[in-house]
Scaffold this motif. Structure first.
Motif, PDB file in Angstrom:
ATOM      1  N   THR A  59       2.739   8.051  -6.059  1.00 22.22           N
ATOM      2  CA  THR A  59       1.462   7.562  -5.527  1.00 22.22           C
ATOM      3  C   THR A  59       0.580   7.062  -6.658  1.00 22.22           C
ATOM      4  O   THR A  59      -0.046   6.002  -6.545  1.00 22.22           O
ATOM      5  N   ASP A  60       0.543   7.806  -7.760  1.00 27.33           N
ATOM      6  CA  ASP A  60      -0.249   7.370  -8.916  1.00 27.33           C
ATOM      7  C   ASP A  60       0.263   6.042  -9.471  1.00 27.33           C
ATOM      8  O   ASP A  60      -0.518   5.197  -9.895  1.00 27.33           O
ATOM      9  N   GLY A 116       0.826  -1.191   0.000  1.00 29.83           N
ATOM     10  CA  GLY A 116       0.000   0.000   0.000  1.00 29.83           C
ATOM     11  C   GLY A 116       0.861   1.242   0.000  1.00 29.83           C
ATOM     12  O   GLY A 116       2.090   1.176  -0.164  1.00 29.83           O
ATOM     13  N   ILE A 117       0.222   2.354   0.228  1.00 30.38           N
ATOM     14  CA  ILE A 117       0.884   3.661   0.190  1.00 30.38           C
ATOM     15  C   ILE A 117       0.981   4.190   1.618  1.00 30.38           C
ATOM     16  O   ILE A 117      -0.026   4.295   2.316  1.00 30.38           O
ATOM     17  N   ALA A 160       1.754   3.677  -7.716  1.00 32.55           N
ATOM     18  CA  ALA A 160       1.516   2.602  -6.745  1.00 32.55           C
ATOM     19  C   ALA A 160       0.033   2.297  -6.547  1.00 32.55           C
ATOM     20  O   ALA A 160      -0.315   1.187  -6.152  1.00 32.55           O
ATOM     21  N   LYS A 161      -0.818   3.274  -6.833  1.00 26.25           N
ATOM     22  CA  LYS A 161      -2.254   3.109  -6.618  1.00 26.25           C
ATOM     23  C   LYS A 161      -2.790   1.909  -7.378  1.00 26.25           C
ATOM     24  O   LYS A 161      -2.446   1.687  -8.527  1.00 26.25           O
ATOM     25  N   ALA A 162      -3.645   1.162  -6.726  1.00 27.59           N
ATOM     26  CA  ALA A 162      -4.350   0.025  -7.341  1.00 27.59           C
ATOM     27  C   ALA A 162      -3.415  -1.092  -7.799  1.00 27.59           C
ATOM     28  O   ALA A 162      -3.789  -1.892  -8.643  1.00 27.59           O
ATOM     29  N   LYS A 163      -2.217  -1.130  -7.266  1.00 28.17           N
ATOM     30  CA  LYS A 163      -1.306  -2.232  -7.570  1.00 28.17           C
ATOM     31  C   LYS A 163      -1.135  -3.041  -6.286  1.00 28.17           C
ATOM     32  O   LYS A 163      -0.532  -2.572  -5.323  1.00 28.17           O
TER      33      LYS A 163
END
Length: 187
Positions: free
Chosen positions: A121-122, A84-85, A124-127
């Motif tokens: 963040t973009d 996650g972030i 890493a998002k949804a990965k």
């Protein structure tokens, strides 16, 4: 008259239908080309990757002093960090356990401009197998790390970062690809 009308109506309908089919074919062909280009890019070597071999995989209670920053593998905590972030640094020994599960850990130097953190963040998002966190100990602006591999970059927009994620997230090169990157701990 009726025949002329039928020719105009059906001919017009045929032209509209042909235009729609052509437009759909062009969109599909473009999409296929993009997927093929992405697949080819994932096969190419990523410049600047450092590889590390013969890494131990012991679960330990004590702190580990990794020779790389951040650690790319070796002894680690028995509990992993959930992918996650994170806006605060995470426990390095837990994050290394996540790498063992096939995660990619993107770290950045605290103080990185907000626009650059937003880019990361973009990415890493949804990965589901990506960790993103600041790392107080690193000197490089951004580092991408997987089990046994690492690339250091100077710019959050560097194309090697998404290429690295594509090549190493859930890679069979990880000791336990497919093991959970959830159900551990946050941080």
């Amino acid at each position: 008259k009726q025949r002329r009308f039928n020719i105009l109506v059906y001919g017009g309908f045929g032209l509209v239908l042909a235009a729609i089919i052509t437009a759909v074919a062009v969109v599909v062909a473009g999409s296929v080309q993009q997927r093929n280009a992405a697949a080819e890019a994932a096969k190419r070597p990523i410049d600047g990757i450092q590889a590390f071999a013969n890494l131990s995989r012991n679960h330990v209670q004590e702190a580990v002093d990794y020779p790389q920053q951040p650690g790319v593998g070796g002894d680690h905590s028995s509990v992993w960090t959930n992918c996650g972030i994170y806006t605060d640094p995470v426990n390095e020994q837990r994050a290394v356990h996540s790498l063992e599960h096939g995660a990619v850990w993107i770290t950045y130097k605290p103080g990185l401009p907000a626009a650059d953190v937003a880019k990361l963040t973009d990415l890493a998002k949804a990965k589901p197998y990506v960790l993103l966190s600041p790392d107080k100990a690193q000197s490089a602006p951004v580092t991408a790390t997987a089990w046994g591999a690492q690339v250091v970059v100077q710019d959050a927009g560097d194309p090697r970062i998404p290429a690295f994620i594509g090549a190493y997230a859930q890679s069979p090169k990880a000791p336990e690809p497919g093991a959970a990157c959830t159900g551990g701990t946050n941080g």
